[in-house]
Design an enzyme around this catalytic site. Sequence first.
Site, short mmCIF file in Angstrom:
data_model
loop_
_atom_site.label_atom_id
_atom_site.label_comp_id
_atom_site.label_asym_id
_atom_site.label_seq_id
_atom_site.Cartn_x
_atom_site.Cartn_y
_atom_site.Cartn_z
N ASN A 15 22.57 -6.87 -26.10
CA ASN A 15 22.20 -7.41 -27.19
C ASN A 15 21.75 -8.89 -27.20
OD1 ASN A 15 22.73 -4.95 -28.62
ND2 ASN A 15 24.95 -5.64 -28.92
N LYS A 24 19.62 -12.53 -26.17
CA LYS A 24 18.03 -12.60 -25.72
C LYS A 24 17.85 -12.90 -24.19
CE LYS A 24 14.92 -16.23 -27.06
NZ LYS A 24 13.62 -15.18 -26.95
N LYS A 35 16.13 -10.78 -21.91
CA LYS A 35 15.92 -9.36 -21.03
C LYS A 35 14.32 -9.49 -20.56
CE LYS A 35 17.27 -6.99 -24.45
NZ LYS A 35 18.07 -7.97 -25.33
N THR A 36 13.46 -9.36 -21.42
CA THR A 36 11.97 -9.47 -20.87
C THR A 36 11.75 -10.62 -20.12
OG1 THR A 36 11.37 -8.03 -22.58
CG2 THR A 36 9.65 -9.41 -21.66
N THR A 37 12.11 -11.80 -20.80
CA THR A 37 11.93 -13.20 -19.94
C THR A 37 12.32 -13.24 -18.46
OG1 THR A 37 12.08 -14.27 -22.30
CG2 THR A 37 12.52 -15.65 -20.41
N ARG A 73 7.51 -14.23 -9.66
CA ARG A 73 7.79 -14.33 -8.22
C ARG A 73 6.99 -13.41 -7.24
NH1 ARG A 73 13.99 -14.21 -9.30
NH2 ARG A 73 14.52 -16.55 -9.73
N PHE A 96 7.66 -2.19 -33.55
CA PHE A 96 9.10 -1.94 -33.69
C PHE A 96 9.11 -0.64 -34.70
CE2 PHE A 96 9.82 -6.19 -32.14
CZ PHE A 96 10.59 -5.91 -30.98
N TRP A 123 10.92 0.30 -37.33
CA TRP A 123 10.60 -0.14 -38.68
C TRP A 123 9.56 -0.62 -39.11
CZ3 TRP A 123 13.66 -3.09 -35.38
CH2 TRP A 123 13.10 -4.47 -35.09
N GLU A 125 11.05 -2.71 -22.40
CA GLU A 125 11.65 -2.14 -23.78
C GLU A 125 11.59 -0.68 -23.51
OE1 GLU A 125 12.96 -3.95 -25.71
OE2 GLU A 125 11.87 -5.99 -25.86
#
Length: 225
Positions: free
Chosen positions: A63, A65, A67-69, A77, A119, A121, A156
């Site tokens: 949960n 912040k 993950k993508t970064t 690399r 997303f 929603w 994602e």
Amino acid sequence: MKNDTPEELNPDKEIGRLIDEVMSSSLTDEQYRKKMQRRKEVQDQRIAQAVPEKGLIIVNTGNGKGKTTAALGMVLRSLGHGYKVAIVQFIKGSWEPSEKRVFSNWEDQLEFHAMGEGFTWETQDRDRDLDKASAAWQKSLEYIRNPDFHMVLLDEINIALKMSYLEVEDVLAGLAQKPADKHVILTGRGAPAALIERADLVTEMTLIKHPFRDQGVKAQPGIEY
């Protein structure tokens, strides 16, 4: 009685023990040097016994912040080494302008497809979300199977799995088709247990504090986009 020779000791436990002793004890310079020397010996032994190369399945979930970064750091690399990389973006609809500007420097090495429309929603259309996720997965399979691409980032995709837009069995079967030296990164919260079990490297980002949740601070350039 069996002696605990250095070869029989668990390397992780021995390194942990050495660190604890260094941190908790008042050591002379000579004692400190000997313990660090022993730590180096253990680490060198582990490296010597390690497998030279292996294509990894990498999961960034949780949960928190980043993950993508973190995945994009691996992408940079790989690009820096001259490898070809493909990114397929599930859920999110497009690159943020700053990211697109940076990665445009590697147009000959990087292929990017934003296959989502935002997303759930925001779309408010489950059938359309299912179709988009399916199309993104088919595009992902092309890159997973293609030996010319050293790394594939499925951004994602874990959310698509969590929302049952994709079946985990299909994703695992697709991952089994990758060349032996290819790395595949799967990001997003809620990674299913079967994917975590199959992965070689799993990192869980833990949410402790977040400026939007705790202070009502909106997304900011250089941080979120």
